[in-house]
Design an enzyme around this catalytic site. Structure first.
Site, short mmCIF file in Angstrom:
data_model
loop_
_atom_site.label_atom_id
_atom_site.label_comp_id
_atom_site.label_asym_id
_atom_site.label_seq_id
_atom_site.Cartn_x
_atom_site.Cartn_y
_atom_site.Cartn_z
N LYS A 22 0.85 -1.20 0.00
CA LYS A 22 0.00 0.00 0.00
C LYS A 22 0.88 1.24 0.00
O LYS A 22 0.64 2.18 -0.76
CB LYS A 22 -0.88 0.01 1.25
CG LYS A 22 -1.55 1.34 1.54
CD LYS A 22 -2.43 1.31 2.77
CE LYS A 22 -1.69 1.54 4.05
NZ LYS A 22 -1.35 2.94 4.38
N ASN A 23 1.92 1.24 0.84
CA ASN A 23 2.71 2.46 1.03
C ASN A 23 3.74 2.69 -0.07
O ASN A 23 4.47 3.69 -0.04
CB ASN A 23 3.36 2.45 2.42
CG ASN A 23 2.30 2.62 3.50
OD1 ASN A 23 1.15 2.96 3.21
ND2 ASN A 23 2.67 2.35 4.73
N CYS A 117 -4.83 12.50 12.55
CA CYS A 117 -5.60 11.26 12.59
C CYS A 117 -5.41 10.65 13.97
O CYS A 117 -4.78 11.25 14.84
CB CYS A 117 -5.14 10.31 11.49
SG CYS A 117 -3.52 9.66 11.80
N ARG A 122 0.23 14.61 12.68
CA ARG A 122 0.67 14.38 11.30
C ARG A 122 0.92 15.68 10.52
O ARG A 122 0.33 15.94 9.49
CB ARG A 122 -0.36 13.52 10.55
CG ARG A 122 -0.81 12.26 11.22
CD ARG A 122 0.22 11.17 11.36
NE ARG A 122 0.69 10.59 10.13
CZ ARG A 122 0.11 9.57 9.50
NH1 ARG A 122 -1.02 9.10 9.95
NH2 ARG A 122 0.65 9.07 8.39
N ASP A 304 4.72 0.64 12.14
CA ASP A 304 3.50 0.04 11.61
C ASP A 304 3.32 -1.41 12.06
O ASP A 304 2.28 -2.00 11.81
CB ASP A 304 3.50 0.07 10.07
CG ASP A 304 3.32 1.48 9.56
OD1 ASP A 304 3.52 1.71 8.36
OD2 ASP A 304 3.01 2.36 10.38
N ARG A 397 -9.17 -0.38 4.34
CA ARG A 397 -8.43 0.65 3.61
C ARG A 397 -7.01 0.17 3.36
O ARG A 397 -6.38 0.51 2.38
CB ARG A 397 -8.36 1.94 4.44
CG ARG A 397 -9.59 2.78 4.39
CD ARG A 397 -9.41 4.06 5.15
NE ARG A 397 -8.16 4.74 4.84
CZ ARG A 397 -7.74 5.82 5.49
NH1 ARG A 397 -8.42 6.30 6.51
NH2 ARG A 397 -6.61 6.42 5.16
C1 EPZ Z 1 4.33 6.88 6.21
O1 EPZ Z 1 3.57 7.93 6.77
C2 EPZ Z 1 3.40 5.69 6.13
N1 EPZ Z 1 2.27 6.01 5.27
C3 EPZ Z 1 2.91 5.34 7.54
O2 EPZ Z 1 2.10 4.17 7.42
C4 EPZ Z 1 4.11 5.01 8.42
O3 EPZ Z 1 3.67 4.76 9.73
C5 EPZ Z 1 5.08 6.21 8.42
O4 EPZ Z 1 5.45 6.54 7.06
C6 EPZ Z 1 6.34 5.93 9.22
O5 EPZ Z 1 6.98 4.81 8.71
C7 EPZ Z 1 2.43 5.99 3.93
O6 EPZ Z 1 3.50 5.72 3.43
C8 EPZ Z 1 1.21 6.28 3.10
P1 EPZ Z 1 6.40 10.21 8.39
P2 EPZ Z 1 4.18 9.44 6.81
O7 EPZ Z 1 6.31 11.46 7.61
O8 EPZ Z 1 4.97 9.69 5.60
C9 EPZ Z 1 6.42 13.50 11.74
C10 EPZ Z 1 0.22 2.84 7.74
O9 EPZ Z 1 -0.25 2.31 8.77
N2 EPZ Z 1 6.38 14.45 10.62
O10 EPZ Z 1 7.62 9.35 8.28
O11 EPZ Z 1 3.08 10.35 7.15
C11 EPZ Z 1 5.10 12.74 11.87
O12 EPZ Z 1 4.17 13.50 12.62
C12 EPZ Z 1 0.71 4.27 7.80
O13 EPZ Z 1 0.33 2.26 6.63
C13 EPZ Z 1 6.53 15.81 10.90
O14 EPZ Z 1 6.68 16.21 12.05
O15 EPZ Z 1 5.15 9.30 8.08
C14 EPZ Z 1 5.50 11.49 12.57
O16 EPZ Z 1 5.57 11.72 13.98
C15 EPZ Z 1 0.49 4.88 9.17
N3 EPZ Z 1 6.48 16.69 9.87
C16 EPZ Z 1 6.91 11.22 12.03
O17 EPZ Z 1 7.36 12.46 11.46
C17 EPZ Z 1 6.32 16.28 8.57
O18 EPZ Z 1 6.30 17.14 7.66
C18 EPZ Z 1 6.96 10.15 10.95
O19 EPZ Z 1 6.10 10.57 9.93
C19 EPZ Z 1 6.19 14.91 8.31
C20 EPZ Z 1 6.23 14.01 9.35
#
Ligand code: EPZ
Length: 429
Positions: A22-23, A117, A122, A304, A397
């Site tokens: 998915k990701n 969420c 996020r 995850d 989803r």
């Molecule tokens: C991706 O989300 C995945 N989703 C998530 O999977 C996964 O948990 C996550 O990466 C971490 O591995 C998809 O790929 C669609 P991040 P993403 O940006 O990109 C903070 C699932 O269950 N952050 O690496 O949103 C954020 O708040 C989902 O399949 C900022 O502060 O994750 C978090 O605490 C859930 N500012 C941390 O970084 C930003 O601009 C990691 O988020 C971006 C992120």
């Protein structure tokens, strides 16, 4: 909302094949915006989130449609609409991935700020900071982020946190920027490598992906291609835990071994027997022992997989400590596991689990995708019936027919239409 009834106690046996990631599928579908022509993306999982991304592409004027269950054809011409629809971006955070490609291709992008969420606020500040570094003028109006840049210019971008999505956004935008971009402290997840491989096959010049320094040399255009998505490492890990938690023996086909190394290592530490058999992974459940886990960016233990492992460690001997370092609120499943008899205390981003001999079936609610999976796993091992209310359909989803796959391994799962069917007055002793 779906309601899934599970009668626990069956040990899972048999073989199962992992679906596409998915990701990986979501950012690669967004990246097709950068190309011109007709892309065919295969091994796409049949998920609601993928359907949502297809609707986002259509709203941008792109022709996107399923060719057969697991392949999507995306035809893009030289221009796309610049405004992404509010209802779809707020429905699925990953829709925000379109901002980089639209900006790089059209010089103007207007995308709603994704909401928070269940697992955290996020924010997208790292995405925005990166695109600003490439020369975008950024304003926010009425809940929309508006970005302008006649042509993005390559630059050095330091990521305050190795954000998966922000690395993907900046890498996609940089492929059409003028000159060289260097992303430092980049995320290294396999899905980023998969996205880079798609972009390189389409004509992008990218090196260093999978390390913390990614270099992108901008080009003038990208061509549409055929591309196959990698297997879903989180689905693979979830199925491996389904075997472990039920004391069964399951062979998981199709996963990439190094993508699930951290899960294999932790399962072995928790007393499961894990054997690599060519391209497959055999998992035999043992009496679960306590282990400590700290979630980290790849190649560390994936956040995850944390809810699913929390369910496993709820049953067994000893005390486990789980430290969730990636998201600020990813323990929603703990409150529900407690309803099933789990003994878990929370201190900030740390869960302390005292393994119990048995969990009891109960009605529980899932508010995010992996929490839902964790509650299903707990239901498989619990005594009696559980009813998982899948608020907002998170499970479907993100997992391709998870209940069907588990039933094929011997689980007793069915979808029920209403809650009273399970807990009627006469059930009370
Ligand atoms: C991706 O989300 C995945 N989703 C998530 O999977 C996964 O948990 C996550 O990466 C971490 O591995 C998809 O790929 C669609 P991040 P993403 O940006 O990109 C903070 C699932 O269950 N952050 O690496 O949103 C954020 O708040 C989902 O399949 C900022 O502060 O994750 C978090 O605490 C859930 N500012 C941390 O970084 C930003 O601009 C990691 O988020 C971006 C992120």
């Amino acid at each position: 909302m779906r309601r899934i009834k599970i009668r626990g106690g069956n040990s899972l046996e048999g073989e199962v094949t992992v679906s596409g990631s998915k990701n990986s599928a979501l950012p690669i579908l967004a990246a097709t915006i950068l190309t011109s022509g007709t892309n065919t993306i295969t091994n796409i999982p049949d998920l609601l989130d993928v359907k949502t991304m297809i609707r986002v592409l259509r709203a941008l004027g792109v022709i996107a449609e399923y060719q057969e269950p697991n392949s999507v054809r995306v035809s893009v011409n030289h221009s796309v609409r610049r405004v992404a629809p509010y209802d779809l971006v707020t429905k699925m955070r990953a829709s925000f991935f379109v901002i980089g490609p639209i900006l790089a291709k059209m010089g103007l992008a207007k995308v709603p700020l994704p909401g928070g969420c269940a697992i955290g606020s996020r924010p997208v500040d790292i995405h925005i900071k990166g695109l600003k570094a490439l020369g975008a003028e950024v304003t926010q109006e009425h809940g929309f982020i508006i970005m302008k840049a006649d042509r993005l210019k390559g630059s050095r971008v330091y990521m305050d946190f190795p954000s998966v999505g922000a690395t993907e956004t900046i890498m996609m935008a940089a492929t059409l920027a003028e000159g060289e971009t260097l992303i430092e402290n980049a995320a290294k997840e396999p899905e980023i490598v998969d996205l880079a491989n798609y972009l390189i096959k389409a004509g992008a010049q990218i090196s260093g992906v999978g390390t913390e320094e990614i270099k992108i040399q901008g080009v003038s255009q990208l061509k549409a291609i055929e591309y196959r998505i990698i297997p879903d490492r989180i689905e693979a890990g979830t199925l491996m835990i389904a075997s472990a938690i039920t004391g069964g023996e399951v062979v998981v086909h199709g996963a990439v071994r190094e993508h699930v190394d951290s899960t294999i290592n932790k399962l072995r530490e928790a007393n499961s027997i894990v054997k690599i058999e060519g391209g497959s992974i055999r998992v035999k459940g043992g009496k679960t022992k306590a282990v400590n886990i700290k979630t980290l960016p790849y190649p560390g233990f994936p956040t995850d997989m944390q809810p699913q492992f929390t369910a496993l460690l709820s049953l067994g001997q000893g005390t486990s400590v789980i430290n969730e370092t990636v998201f600020e609120n990813r323990f929603m499943h703990v409150h529900e596991l407690r309803r099933m008899g789990a003994e878990i205390s929370l201190e900030g981003r740390t869960a302390i689990i005292s393994g119990v001999k048995a969990l009891e079936g109960a009605p529980v609610k899932s508010r995010d995708l992996r929490a839902g999976a964790a509650l299903i796993l707990a239901g498989l091992a619990a005594e009696g019936e559980s009813l998982v209310e899948d608020i907002d359909g998170h499970i479907e989803r993100g997992y391709e027919f998870l209940d069907k796959k588990l039933c094929a391994l011997g689980a007793n799962i069915e979808e029920v239409s209403n809650i009273s069917a399970v807990y009627e007055e006469d059930n009370l002793k």
